[in-house]
Every structure is written in structure tokens, then in C-alpha cells.
Design an enzyme around this catalytic site. Structure first.
Site, short mmCIF file in Angstrom:
data_model
loop_
_atom_site.label_atom_id
_atom_site.label_comp_id
_atom_site.label_asym_id
_atom_site.label_seq_id
_atom_site.Cartn_x
_atom_site.Cartn_y
_atom_site.Cartn_z
N GLU A 347 1.12 -0.94 -0.03
CA GLU A 347 -0.08 0.04 -0.02
C GLU A 347 0.88 1.12 0.04
O GLU A 347 1.84 1.44 0.79
CB GLU A 347 -0.72 -0.05 1.31
CG GLU A 347 -1.77 -1.18 1.45
CD GLU A 347 -2.79 -1.02 2.63
OE1 GLU A 347 -3.75 -1.75 2.66
OE2 GLU A 347 -2.42 -0.25 3.48
N CYS A 348 0.59 2.19 -0.95
CA CYS A 348 1.07 3.57 -0.84
C CYS A 348 2.71 3.17 -0.79
O CYS A 348 3.29 3.00 -1.74
CB CYS A 348 0.44 4.29 0.18
SG CYS A 348 0.65 6.06 -0.18
#
Length: 469
Positions: A347-348
Site C-alpha cells: 500500500e502507498c
């Protein structure tokens, strides 16, 4: 369950919610109370300050990600064996989805959990005007849950006068004040507050903050208010195991069998570069048979032994790009594992780490893992941000039709952002595409709330159980 609890909220970001929450936590602990805390909404950084004081995890309660039963369940489970729970609000008290609703606001959460609220007012530059300011928030909703006030950044000389005005005009108890003191200041950067580990003498500062709160805030009054909160009930239990040890009795009462035998070892990157983790996500993984093993891409030389899956959370890899790049041994270990087919979620910031190249905020490029063929770089404006529901156009971990809630908040972009997930803003708003999915992985900028779709988590663990290194 009888659960003494109170929310500390405010009319706007920057009013001092985190500062006063931390001060109250510290001061209550100095009184000998066992404390727990929660952050309203999706914020990762504020709970890190809570953890600096508590010495243990702090949770998130988010009414976009979870329904009432789940929220009350998280609050109950996270507060067992504690004397008092503090909920810190998010943004302005009524600020919710779309900027024009109170959905997913601090106010909505206070109502869902029936939690009395203490309203923080930044008194800098105000005198008599503080009364109509508070009155507006008090009367905007019939059941506002606002039961008291704390004034931030006010002089000791002015405080008694304002306290008398507020209590006489509004019949609302004032629980104290915090004077302006630069020692207590919490600096910010582009994703929110600076991480507590980066603040010089953070523990000393928080100790001084607790001392100040003891002197100028009515702790006994806050305790009395917290004990006035009604009982909480919920049929949702984040960790309810089937007696056989396989599977989970979920909130609908059925048994989701996952024949995994012994615990599945999942490596979770967690250090100064990768610190954006929802504790509730880890609890869901553990409840479905995972053993969480944390590792540091900054300090460790290789991945933990015997793992079956990996999670790369968000964080600030761009601020540690040189150190991440220089850990050649760890980069080789991760790349080999990914190319061997280990299931993973990224994620991210974790997604950026998997790129061929990541640029620092001032544009210096560093080689990263190289699994994603692209470059991560910073722009001046936020990308897509806020809540969204993500629908996959392809199976994720072999599971068709996955729809899961999450949020985005990032200034970084990627030349390989992906097109496998369609994000839809709440209320039938605009849509956009992002992310990469396959039988092996889901990765991209969205931060996902695992408990909003357990099928994704079950699919991930099933693929992990099949993986042979």
C-alpha cells in the site's frame, strides 16, 4: 459492557486535539489509571503519539470503513481491562464525507458509540467571540454529544473570565485550559504531523505536557463525565476462534473454514519508513490464522525465515530512500521472494518501495526493489484523496468480484500506477482507476480496510497457505 469513555474533538484541524489528547492520556496514567485510546477516521500518525504515551497499540474507529456493530466491537475489545478510553476526533467535529455531510465525522462516531464529547477551542485571538463559536457547534445538531469545553492557547489571566462566560451563557462545563507553550508544539509535514520518533526529546516533551495538564485541566471532572457514558453492546468480536483452531466465527455466525493447520507466518514491514498500519487489520489477519512477524527493510539484512506472505504498509520511504537503497541484502531477499511468487499486499509507501526507482522529495533518484517497472516521484498537489470503495476488474488472490473500502492520501505519483481497481468516491461520486492485482498480489496507492471485506483476507491467507518457498 460498562466502558468509561470520552471523545476529545474540535471545530477544525490544528485546534490542538492531539496535543490535549496526549496530555490527558499522560496525566491520567500518572494518576495510576490504565488508559487506552482510539483515533476517529483513517489517520495513522496521531495514534503514534498516543502509543508514545501508552507504550502499547492505539486503534482507529472509522464509520466509513465499519458498521455500528463492528465499531462498538472494536471499542469494547480494545478497552477491556482498562479504566478509561479516550477517542480523539478528526478534522472539524461535523466534517464528513464530501465536505458537506457529517457521515464518517467525529460527530457521527460519537453518536454511534454514545460517547460524551469535550470540545477543544483554540482561544488564540478570541475573547467574547468564543461563546457564539461554541454555541454554534452545540446547537447545530439536536444531540451534539458536546458536554464540555477545553480552551487551548489561552493565557492564565484570561482563562477565568472566559470560563465564567461560557458556563453562564451556555450552561456548559469548562474542563480547563492549556496555555501556549512552544515546548508542546507538534510540527507537521505534507501527510500530517511529523512522526514522534523524529521529534527531539519527544518523551520529555510529553512528560512536560502531562505535568501541565495536571495543573490546568480538571481530570477528576473528565473522569466523572467518562463514567456517565452508557453501556456498550456488540455481537461483533474481532477475534472469535472456532474451537478446532481452524476458521473464524464471523459476525454473521457462520464458520469460515480455512484449513491451514499451524499459524501462517506473515511478514509485515514496520519501521521508520513503513509505519502506517491499522492494528484492526492485523487483528483480522490473526483471527483468521496468521502469525504476524515484523521486520525492518531499513535495519534487517533479509526477510524472516519460514514466511508465507508479506505486507508492505505505507509510510515515508521517500525520506529513507538512501538507507533503503543501501540495504542491498534486504532488497535482494525481497525481490527473490516476490519473483518466486510469494503472496503479498503493498500500500502507498510500500507500493513505492517495490518500484525500480524512488525519488526523494527533492528529486534525487534511488534504486528500490525493482518488482514494479516504474518510478515514484513527488508532486506539489495531492493525488486522488479521501475515502473510496475499490472494485477489482480481475480476481484478487483467485477471488472474483472483490469490493473493499479504503482511502488515499498521498503527494507521490507513479509511472506505473495500475488500472485493475476502480475507485468510486462515496455517494456515487467520481470514479478512477488505480492499482495492480493478480492471484499473487494486490498493490497500489489505496490503503485498504481489511475488515470491510474478509473475503480478500481469506483469499490472501489461502494463497499463503499454498505457497512453498
Amino acid at each position: 459492557m460498562k466502558l468509561p469513555r470520552v471523545m476529545i474533538a474540535a471545530g477544525a484541524s490544528g485546534s490542538g486535539k492531539t496535543l490535549i489528547t496526549c496530555g490527558v492520556l499522560k496525566a491520567m496514567m500518572k494518576k495510576g489509571l490504565s488508559m487506552t485510546s482510539f483515533k476517529c477516521g483513517p489517520d495513522y500518525i496521531d495514534p503514534m503519539f498516543h502509543r508514545q504515551i501508552l507504550g502499547t497499540k492505539s486503534g482507529n474507529l472509522d464509520s466509513f470503513f465499519a458498521e455500528k456493530e463492528q465499531l462498538n466491537g472494536f471499542l469494547i475489545e480494545g478497552s477491556r481491562n482498562h479504566d478509561l478510553a479516550i477517542l480523539e476526533g478528526v478534522m472539524g467535529y461535523y466534517d464528513g464525507i464530501g465536505g458537506v455531510t457529517d457521515q464518517a465525522s467525529s460527530f457521527e462516531l460519537a453518536n454511534i458509540t454514545d460517547t460524551p464529547t469535550i470540545f477543544v477551542v483554540n482561544g488564540k485571538g478570541m475573547s467574547l467571540s468564543i461563546v457564539p463559536y461554541i454555541k454554534g457547534f452545540l446547537e447545530f445538531k439536536e444531540e451534539s454529544q458536546i458536554k464540555g469545553v477545553i480552551i487551548n492557547q489561552i493565557s492564565p489571566m484570561m482563562y477565568p473570565k472566559l470560563k465564567a462566560l461560557i458556563e453562564s451563557e451556555l450552561s456548559l462545563k469548562v474542563y480547563g485550559y492549556l496555555p501556549k507553550n512552544d515546548t508542546f508544539a507538534l510540527e507537521s509535514r505534507y501527510l500530517g504531523l511529523t512522526l514522534p520518533e523524529e521529534i527531539i526529546d519527544v518523551k520529555y516533551r510529553l512528560e512536560l505536557l502531562g505535568d501541565q495538564v495536571e495543573q490546568t485541566i480538571d481530570l477528576d471532572g473528565i473522569l466523572e463525565l467518562a463514567h456517565s457514558a452508557g453501556d456498550l453492546t456488540s455481537d461483533f468480536h474481532p477475534e472469535v476462534h472456532h474451537p478446532s483452531g481452524n476458521g473464524l466465527k464471523d459476525d454473521l455466525g457462520d464458520i469460515n473454514q480455512i484449513s491451514v493447520g499451524e499459524k501462517i507466518k506473515i511478514a509485515v514491514a514496520r519501521d521508520a519508513a513503513f509505519s502506517f498500519v491499522y492494528e484492526e487489520n492485523l487483528e483480522i489477519l490473526k483471527s483468521l490464522g496468521a502469525q504476524i512477524i515484523e521486520f525492518s527493510p531499513l535495519a534487517d539484512r533479509q526477510l524472516p525465515k519460514g514466511i508465507k506472505g508479506i505486507i508492505f504498509p505505507g509510510g515515508y520511504p521517500e525520506l529513507h530512500a538512501q538507507e533503503l537503497h543501501q540495504n542491498h541484502s534486504m532488497r535482494r531477499s525481497i525481490k527473490k521472494c516476490l519473483e518466486d511468487g510469494i503472496p503479498f499486499m503493498a500500500e502507498c509507501g510500500g507500493f513505492l518501495y517495490l518500484h525500480e526507482e524512488l525519488k526523494t522529495p527533492d528529486g534525487v533518484p534511488y534504486s528500490m526493489i525493482g518488482f514494479v517497472k516504474g518510478c515514484g516521484y513527488k508532486e506539489a498537489k495531492l493525488g486522488p484523496f479521501g475515502y473510496a470503495t475499490f472494485t477489482s476488474s480481475k480476481p484478487i488472490f483467485g477471488v472474483e468480484g472483490i469490493k473493499i473500502k479504503g482511502h488515499e492520501y498521498h503527494y507521490y505519483r507513479s509511472t506505473a500506477c495500475g488500472v485493475d481497481l476502480q475507485g468510486e468516491k462515496p455517494g456515487g461520486g467520481r470514479t478512477y482507476v488505480t492499482g495492480h492485482v493478480s492471484r499473487q498480489y494486490v498493490m497500489g496507492f489505496p490503503h485498504l480496510a481489511y475488515y470491510s471485506n474478509r473475503e480478500l483476507v481469506k483469499g490472501f491467507l489461502e494463497r499463503c497457505a499454498e505457497y512453498e518457498s
